[in-house]
Write a protein that holds these residues in place. Structure first.
Motif, PDB file in Angstrom:
ATOM      1  N   PRO A  66      67.267  72.245  56.601  1.00 21.45           N
ATOM      2  CA  PRO A  66      67.834  71.370  55.877  1.00 21.45           C
ATOM      3  C   PRO A  66      68.591  70.128  56.437  1.00 21.45           C
ATOM      4  CG  PRO A  66      68.865  73.292  55.787  1.00 21.45           C
ATOM      5  CD  PRO A  66      67.602  73.615  56.446  1.00 21.45           C
ATOM      6  N   ILE A  67      69.354  70.334  57.599  1.00 20.96           N
ATOM      7  CA  ILE A  67      70.085  69.294  58.249  1.00 20.96           C
ATOM      8  C   ILE A  67      69.094  68.184  58.797  1.00 20.96           C
ATOM      9  CG2 ILE A  67      71.619  68.845  60.222  1.00 20.96           C
ATOM     10  CD1 ILE A  67      72.507  71.743  59.763  1.00 20.96           C
ATOM     11  N   HIS A  68      68.052  68.777  59.519  1.00 21.09           N
ATOM     12  CA  HIS A  68      66.881  67.977  60.202  1.00 21.09           C
ATOM     13  C   HIS A  68      66.200  67.178  59.050  1.00 21.09           C
ATOM     14  CE1 HIS A  68      66.821  70.356  63.927  1.00 21.09           C
ATOM     15  NE2 HIS A  68      67.670  69.854  63.960  1.00 21.09           N
ATOM     16  N   THR A  69      66.026  67.781  57.841  1.00 22.46           N
ATOM     17  CA  THR A  69      65.499  66.955  56.663  1.00 22.46           C
ATOM     18  C   THR A  69      66.477  65.929  56.135  1.00 22.46           C
ATOM     19  OG1 THR A  69      64.439  69.248  55.945  1.00 22.46           O
ATOM     20  CG2 THR A  69      64.690  67.422  54.263  1.00 22.46           C
ATOM     21  N   MET A  70      67.716  66.204  55.977  1.00 21.81           N
ATOM     22  CA  MET A  70      69.007  65.051  55.734  1.00 21.81           C
ATOM     23  C   MET A  70      68.877  64.132  56.627  1.00 21.81           C
ATOM     24  SD  MET A  70      71.035  63.712  53.606  1.00 21.81           S
ATOM     25  CE  MET A  70      71.846  64.822  52.652  1.00 21.81           C
ATOM     26  N   ILE A  71      68.652  64.161  57.828  1.00 22.28           N
ATOM     27  CA  ILE A  71      68.934  63.323  58.893  1.00 22.28           C
ATOM     28  C   ILE A  71      67.624  62.399  58.862  1.00 22.28           C
ATOM     29  CG2 ILE A  71      69.392  62.675  61.349  1.00 22.28           C
ATOM     30  CD1 ILE A  71      71.868  63.462  59.725  1.00 22.28           C
ATOM     31  N   GLY A  72      66.513  63.149  58.747  1.00 19.96           N
ATOM     32  CA  GLY A  72      65.182  62.414  58.811  1.00 19.96           C
ATOM     33  C   GLY A  72      64.987  61.417  57.669  1.00 19.96           C
ATOM     34  N   LEU A  73      65.585  62.087  56.572  1.00 25.65           N
ATOM     35  CA  LEU A  73      65.510  61.131  55.332  1.00 25.65           C
ATOM     36  C   LEU A  73      66.347  59.956  55.532  1.00 25.65           C
ATOM     37  CD1 LEU A  73      64.763  60.572  52.335  1.00 25.65           C
ATOM     38  CD2 LEU A  73      66.984  61.514  51.802  1.00 25.65           C
ATOM     39  N   LEU A  74      67.619  59.989  56.298  1.00 24.16           N
ATOM     40  CA  LEU A  74      68.452  58.809  56.395  1.00 24.16           C
ATOM     41  C   LEU A  74      67.880  57.917  57.421  1.00 24.16           C
ATOM     42  CD1 LEU A  74      71.957  60.808  56.302  1.00 24.16           C
ATOM     43  CD2 LEU A  74      70.946  59.090  54.611  1.00 24.16           C
ATOM     44  N   ARG A  75      67.183  58.452  58.487  1.00 22.13           N
ATOM     45  CA  ARG A  75      66.312  57.572  59.404  1.00 22.13           C
ATOM     46  C   ARG A  75      65.241  57.039  58.781  1.00 22.13           C
ATOM     47  NH1 ARG A  75      66.033  61.614  64.834  1.00 22.13           N
ATOM     48  NH2 ARG A  75      68.414  61.349  65.302  1.00 22.13           N
ATOM     49  N   ARG A  76      64.673  57.494  58.140  1.00 23.38           N
ATOM     50  CA  ARG A  76      63.334  56.685  57.385  1.00 23.38           C
ATOM     51  C   ARG A  76      63.925  55.541  56.411  1.00 23.38           C
ATOM     52  NH1 ARG A  76      61.629  62.073  56.653  1.00 23.38           N
ATOM     53  NH2 ARG A  76      62.192  61.777  54.372  1.00 23.38           N
ATOM     54  N   LEU A  77      64.843  55.960  55.679  1.00 31.04           N
ATOM     55  CA  LEU A  77      65.502  55.062  54.699  1.00 31.04           C
ATOM     56  C   LEU A  77      66.338  53.759  55.609  1.00 31.04           C
ATOM     57  CD1 LEU A  77      67.029  57.208  52.069  1.00 31.04           C
ATOM     58  CD2 LEU A  77      64.928  55.987  51.860  1.00 31.04           C
ATOM     59  N   ALA A  78      66.886  54.037  56.601  1.00 35.85           N
ATOM     60  CA  ALA A  78      67.610  52.941  57.289  1.00 35.85           C
ATOM     61  C   ALA A  78      66.650  52.295  58.525  1.00 35.85           C
ATOM     62  CB  ALA A  78      68.879  53.718  58.255  1.00 35.85           C
ATOM     63  N   HIS A  79      65.462  52.959  58.656  1.00 35.37           N
ATOM     64  CA  HIS A  79      64.594  52.247  59.438  1.00 35.37           C
ATOM     65  C   HIS A  79      65.397  52.371  61.005  1.00 35.37           C
ATOM     66  CE1 HIS A  79      61.732  51.238  56.429  1.00 35.37           C
ATOM     67  NE2 HIS A  79      62.692  51.000  55.991  1.00 35.37           N
ATOM     68  N   SER A  80      65.896  53.584  61.194  1.00 36.27           N
ATOM     69  CA  SER A  80      66.728  53.334  62.475  1.00 36.27           C
ATOM     70  C   SER A  80      66.951  54.848  63.174  1.00 36.27           C
ATOM     71  CB  SER A  80      68.079  52.837  62.157  1.00 36.27           C
ATOM     72  OG  SER A  80      69.076  53.242  63.548  1.00 36.27           O
ATOM     73  N   ASN A  81      66.293  55.051  64.275  1.00 31.25           N
ATOM     74  CA  ASN A  81      66.315  56.327  64.809  1.00 31.25           C
ATOM     75  C   ASN A  81      67.836  56.820  65.549  1.00 31.25           C
ATOM     76  OD1 ASN A  81      63.919  57.410  64.291  1.00 31.25           O
ATOM     77  ND2 ASN A  81      63.139  56.315  66.091  1.00 31.25           N
ATOM     78  N   ARG A  82      68.961  55.914  65.247  1.00 30.01           N
ATOM     79  CA  ARG A  82      70.129  55.774  65.826  1.00 30.01           C
ATOM     80  C   ARG A  82      70.876  56.875  64.843  1.00 30.01           C
ATOM     81  NH1 ARG A  82      74.663  51.212  67.073  1.00 30.01           N
ATOM     82  NH2 ARG A  82      74.499  51.365  64.711  1.00 30.01           N
ATOM     83  N   VAL A  83      70.549  56.837  63.531  1.00 25.79           N
ATOM     84  CA  VAL A  83      71.211  57.636  62.704  1.00 25.79           C
ATOM     85  C   VAL A  83      71.134  59.029  63.205  1.00 25.79           C
ATOM     86  CG1 VAL A  83      71.380  58.531  60.272  1.00 25.79           C
ATOM     87  CG2 VAL A  83      70.751  56.138  60.605  1.00 25.79           C
ATOM     88  N   SER A  84      72.251  59.768  63.069  1.00 25.29           N
ATOM     89  CA  SER A  84      72.437  60.992  63.622  1.00 25.29           C
ATOM     90  C   SER A  84      73.345  61.923  62.949  1.00 25.29           C
ATOM     91  CB  SER A  84      72.713  61.287  65.181  1.00 25.29           C
ATOM     92  OG  SER A  84      74.150  60.662  65.406  1.00 25.29           O
TER      93      SER A  84
END
Length: 309
Positions: A135-153
């Motif tokens: 679930p944690i990786h799922t959430m961070i993965g969603l935020l990265r996709r939406l933000a178009h940024s792999n810096r989200v962590s």
């Protein structure tokens, strides 16, 4: 009326310059020790428009802990898994009490008033713990996709700090479990919820991530349908009525936009069919909302005529 991002740049610069005048009016969030160590004299603002434009000012590229703003995105994920069945476990009305109140859990027989108070967000987190393998990786993965940024962590230091003081959330999870509204083990649910809140991103990244909520669920950058048509309107309605803790009514009156705040000092606001906005300044008012961020959104909505009303 359509506004291009570059047209807002001078206004954002003025707002950022004014923000320093509000420094010292609020206090850092002391319940999470790590957040109490943040430099309080910071302010950032970013606007993302549906044509892909970005306007920003101040510390708009500085990452911060989004805290309860994450509840909007975890809600969207839970609705993907459960659809309308989610509302059998959590309501859609303002609570009338503090966001971490235990009293309401007993009054409502274990069904939290809305998904943005802590008990409601714990129920949402439970849905993700039950359905998502990580679930944690799922959430961070969603935020990265939406933000178009792999810096989200995920800021694991913030999460660790928050868990060290999460006694009320543990109590809420235990009560929800007693009433049969938590499928998972309470400590595991609190652990996931806390790591969702510890997501770390900048105003620019947060504004970009929120764009589907301003665009009928579609990511305007890729054209992908992130949310089913109509869901963004429902999520926005919950942000308008429940998104700023006990100040939701005052915010609707003074700003007039769906929004969600977090005790990290961020506020995310939506202008349907036009733009998404993110502001950040760490000092909070007594209700847990950013002092400078609230004032900035009030001026931006007034001067750019952005209210939904």
């Amino acid at each position: 009326m359509t506004i291009a991002a570059e047209e807002l740049a001078p206004l954002l610069a003025e707002i950022a310059a004014e923000a320093s005048g509000r420094f010292g009016e609020g206090r850092l969030h002391a319940t999470i020790p790590r957040l109490a160590q943040v430099d309080p004299n910071q302010f950032g603002i970013a606007v993302a428009t549906l044509d892909g434009g970005i306007a920003k000012a101040g510390a708009a590229d500085v990452p911060f802990s989004i805290q309860s703003i994450s509840k909007v995105f975890s809600l969207c994920l839970a609705l993907d898994y459960l659809g309308e069945d989610l509302w059998e476990r959590v309501g859609r009305n303002p609570s009338g009490l503090r966001f971490n109140s235990l009293t309401r859990i007993e009054q409502e027989q274990g069904r939290p008033m809305n998904p943005f108070v802590n008990p409601g967000a714990l129920v949402v987190a439970d849905c993700l713990v039950d359905r998502a393998a990580t679930p944690i990786h799922t959430m961070i993965g969603l935020l990265r996709r939406l933000a178009h940024s792999n810096r989200v962590s995920c800021d694991y230091e913030v999460a660790k700090s928050e868990l060290s003081m999460a006694f009320r959330n543990y109590a809420a999870a235990a009560l929800l479990k007693e009433y049969g509204n938590l499928r998972g083990e309470p400590r595991a649910v609190v652990h996931a919820y806390t790591h969702f809140c510890a997501a770390r991103m900048s105003c620019v990244e947060l504004a970009r991530a929120a764009l589907p909520l301003a665009n009928e669920g579609r990511d305007p950058v890729t054209g992908a349908q992130i949310l089913p048509p109509g869901r963004s309107r429902r999520v926005n309605s919950l942000m308008l009525t429940c998104g700023l803790y006990d100040a939701a009514g005052d915010f609707a009156y003074r700003v007039g936009l769906p929004a969600k705040s977090g005790v990290g000092g961020g506020i995310m606001a939506i202008v349907p069919n036009r733009m998404a906005i993110a502001v950040w300044s760490p000092e909070l008012d007594p209700l847990g909302n950013s002092v400078a961020g609230f004032a900035a959104l009030e001026r931006l909505a007034r001067d750019a005529d952005l209210s939904v009303f």
